[in-house]
Design a protein around this motif. Structure first.
Motif, mmCIF file in Angstrom:
data_model
loop_
_atom_site.group_PDB
_atom_site.id
_atom_site.type_symbol
_atom_site.label_atom_id
_atom_site.label_comp_id
_atom_site.label_asym_id
_atom_site.label_seq_id
_atom_site.Cartn_x
_atom_site.Cartn_y
_atom_site.Cartn_z
ATOM 1 N N TYR A 2 45.088 43.194 46.705
ATOM 2 C CA TYR A 2 45.491 44.575 46.966
ATOM 3 C C TYR A 2 46.979 44.731 46.665
ATOM 4 C CZ TYR A 2 40.992 45.694 48.993
ATOM 5 O OH TYR A 2 39.650 45.925 49.163
ATOM 6 N N TYR A 3 47.290 45.764 45.893
ATOM 7 C CA TYR A 3 48.654 46.039 45.474
ATOM 8 C C TYR A 3 49.111 47.395 46.010
ATOM 9 C CZ TYR A 3 47.711 42.459 41.917
ATOM 10 O OH TYR A 3 47.379 41.297 41.262
ATOM 11 N N CYS A 4 50.355 47.455 46.448
ATOM 12 C CA CYS A 4 50.936 48.750 46.751
ATOM 13 C C CYS A 4 51.786 49.202 45.560
ATOM 14 C CB CYS A 4 51.768 48.720 48.018
ATOM 15 S SG CYS A 4 53.076 47.483 48.074
ATOM 16 N N ALA A 5 51.919 50.502 45.426
ATOM 17 C CA ALA A 5 52.620 51.055 44.282
ATOM 18 C C ALA A 5 53.303 52.356 44.671
ATOM 19 C CB ALA A 5 51.649 51.300 43.135
ATOM 20 N N ALA A 6 54.372 52.676 43.956
ATOM 21 C CA ALA A 6 55.146 53.886 44.217
ATOM 22 C C ALA A 6 55.259 54.710 42.945
ATOM 23 C CB ALA A 6 56.541 53.519 44.721
ATOM 24 N N ASN A 7 55.214 56.020 43.124
ATOM 25 C CA ASN A 7 55.239 56.905 41.971
ATOM 26 C C ASN A 7 55.775 58.274 42.373
ATOM 27 O OD1 ASN A 7 54.644 57.083 39.175
ATOM 28 N ND2 ASN A 7 52.827 58.299 39.594
ATOM 29 N N GLY B 13 37.999 39.311 37.424
ATOM 30 C CA GLY B 13 37.241 39.746 36.266
ATOM 31 C C GLY B 13 37.096 41.232 36.102
ATOM 32 N N LYS B 14 37.761 41.998 36.970
ATOM 33 C CA LYS B 14 37.655 43.458 36.905
ATOM 34 C C LYS B 14 39.025 44.081 36.703
ATOM 35 C CE LYS B 14 33.470 43.904 39.701
ATOM 36 N NZ LYS B 14 32.837 44.639 40.838
ATOM 37 N N GLU B 15 39.018 45.342 36.288
ATOM 38 C CA GLU B 15 40.272 46.055 36.119
ATOM 39 C C GLU B 15 40.824 46.493 37.481
ATOM 40 O OE1 GLU B 15 39.789 48.008 31.673
ATOM 41 O OE2 GLU B 15 39.737 49.308 33.431
ATOM 42 N N ARG B 16 42.109 46.705 37.508
ATOM 43 C CA ARG B 16 42.745 47.213 38.714
ATOM 44 C C ARG B 16 42.283 48.651 38.944
ATOM 45 N NH1 ARG B 16 49.048 45.985 39.510
ATOM 46 N NH2 ARG B 16 48.155 43.979 38.867
ATOM 47 N N GLU B 17 41.928 48.964 40.205
ATOM 48 C CA GLU B 17 41.413 50.286 40.516
ATOM 49 C C GLU B 17 42.129 50.898 41.701
ATOM 50 O OE1 GLU B 17 37.240 49.933 41.463
ATOM 51 O OE2 GLU B 17 37.581 48.517 43.092
ATOM 52 N N PHE B 18 42.169 52.218 41.683
ATOM 53 C CA PHE B 18 42.790 52.995 42.750
ATOM 54 C C PHE B 18 41.952 52.905 44.016
ATOM 55 C CE2 PHE B 18 45.265 56.436 44.478
ATOM 56 C CZ PHE B 18 44.379 57.236 45.172
ATOM 57 N N VAL B 19 42.640 52.717 45.149
ATOM 58 C CA VAL B 19 41.971 52.673 46.445
ATOM 59 C C VAL B 19 42.303 53.919 47.262
ATOM 60 C CG1 VAL B 19 41.768 51.441 48.626
ATOM 61 C CG2 VAL B 19 41.949 50.162 46.472
ATOM 62 N N ALA B 20 43.586 54.186 47.442
ATOM 63 C CA ALA B 20 44.016 55.323 48.251
ATOM 64 C C ALA B 20 45.468 55.666 47.930
ATOM 65 C CB ALA B 20 43.876 55.023 49.733
ATOM 66 N N GLY B 21 45.819 56.932 48.125
ATOM 67 C CA GLY B 21 47.180 57.358 47.895
ATOM 68 C C GLY B 21 47.615 58.355 48.948
ATOM 69 N N ILE B 22 48.924 58.481 49.131
ATOM 70 C CA ILE B 22 49.457 59.369 50.154
ATOM 71 C C ILE B 22 50.740 60.004 49.633
ATOM 72 C CG2 ILE B 22 50.677 57.454 51.303
ATOM 73 C CD1 ILE B 22 50.042 58.880 53.979
ATOM 74 N N ALA B 23 50.838 61.314 49.835
ATOM 75 C CA ALA B 23 52.019 62.035 49.388
ATOM 76 C C ALA B 23 53.231 61.668 50.247
ATOM 77 C CB ALA B 23 51.760 63.540 49.458
ATOM 78 N N MET C 137 52.972 57.050 47.575
ATOM 79 C CA MET C 137 52.620 55.645 47.699
ATOM 80 C C MET C 137 51.107 55.489 47.581
ATOM 81 S SD MET C 137 55.495 54.123 48.022
ATOM 82 C CE MET C 137 54.891 52.475 48.384
ATOM 83 N N ALA C 138 50.696 54.353 47.067
ATOM 84 C CA ALA C 138 49.264 54.132 46.870
ATOM 85 C C ALA C 138 48.916 52.655 46.997
ATOM 86 C CB ALA C 138 48.838 54.648 45.503
ATOM 87 N N TRP C 139 47.647 52.430 47.220
ATOM 88 C CA TRP C 139 47.072 51.091 47.180
ATOM 89 C C TRP C 139 46.084 51.026 46.022
ATOM 90 C CZ3 TRP C 139 48.870 47.173 50.087
ATOM 91 C CH2 TRP C 139 49.570 47.476 51.254
ATOM 92 N N PHE C 140 46.183 49.943 45.271
ATOM 93 C CA PHE C 140 45.216 49.609 44.241
ATOM 94 C C PHE C 140 44.643 48.242 44.577
ATOM 95 C CE2 PHE C 140 45.852 52.665 40.692
ATOM 96 C CZ PHE C 140 46.929 53.367 41.189
ATOM 97 N N ARG C 141 43.555 47.888 43.922
ATOM 98 C CA ARG C 141 43.011 46.544 44.104
ATOM 99 C C ARG C 141 42.444 46.039 42.791
ATOM 100 N NH1 ARG C 141 37.588 47.653 47.842
ATOM 101 N NH2 ARG C 141 36.205 48.321 46.137
ATOM 102 N N GLN C 142 42.422 44.714 42.686
ATOM 103 C CA GLN C 142 41.864 44.094 41.499
ATOM 104 C C GLN C 142 41.028 42.895 41.907
ATOM 105 O OE1 GLN C 142 44.733 43.073 38.455
ATOM 106 N NE2 GLN C 142 43.144 43.014 36.879
ATOM 107 N N ALA C 143 39.745 42.987 41.631
ATOM 108 C CA ALA C 143 38.829 41.886 41.901
ATOM 109 C C ALA C 143 38.785 40.966 40.688
ATOM 110 C CB ALA C 143 37.436 42.427 42.207
#
Length: 120
Positions: free
Chosen positions: A93-98, A41-51, A33-39
């Motif tokens: 802020y977006y959460c994501a799964a992978n 006018g900017k691209e979405r960027e990785f914030v943090a991830g956890i196994a 699982m991870a958190w990304f964020r997008q401000a």
């Protein structure tokens, strides 16, 4: 699969927020699982991830020491504790799964995002 992010809001610089992400429709404990964020006018960027086992975490350099990612596999929930917030942390802020932990944006599933606004 549904990822529901919540906990965003308006906070003053230096303040704290805790984001949550509830997951359904997948075996939560099998996924990174991870958190990304997008401000604006900017691209979405990785914030943090956890196994999946929470034994491995990864953070973007700009949040190290301020943000903490965690998960509760029993509750199918991901968290992001954000302390020492700065105006430049303002973003959706977006959460994501992978299946693998990566800072790249190629995640299998995405939540709808929650807005964090930090005032100066």
């Amino acid at each position: 699969v549904q990822l529901q992010a919540s906990g965003g809001g308006l906070v003053q610089a230096g303040g704290s927020l805790r984001l949550s992400c509830g997951a359904s429709g997948l075996i939560f404990s099998n996924y990174v699982m991870a958190w990304f964020r997008q401000a604006p006018g900017k691209e979405r960027e990785f914030v943090a991830g956890i196994a999946w086992s929470a034994t491995t975490t990864d953070y973007a350099g700009f949040v190290k020491g301020r943000f903490t990612i965690s998960r509760d596999n029993g509750k199918n929930t991901l968290y992001l504790q954000m302390n020492g917030l700065k105006p430049e942390d303002t973003a959706v802020y977006y959460c994501a799964a992978n299946r693998i932990l990566t800072a790249a944006r190629r995640y299998d599933y995405w939540g709808q995002g929650t807005l964090v606004t930090v005032s100066s």
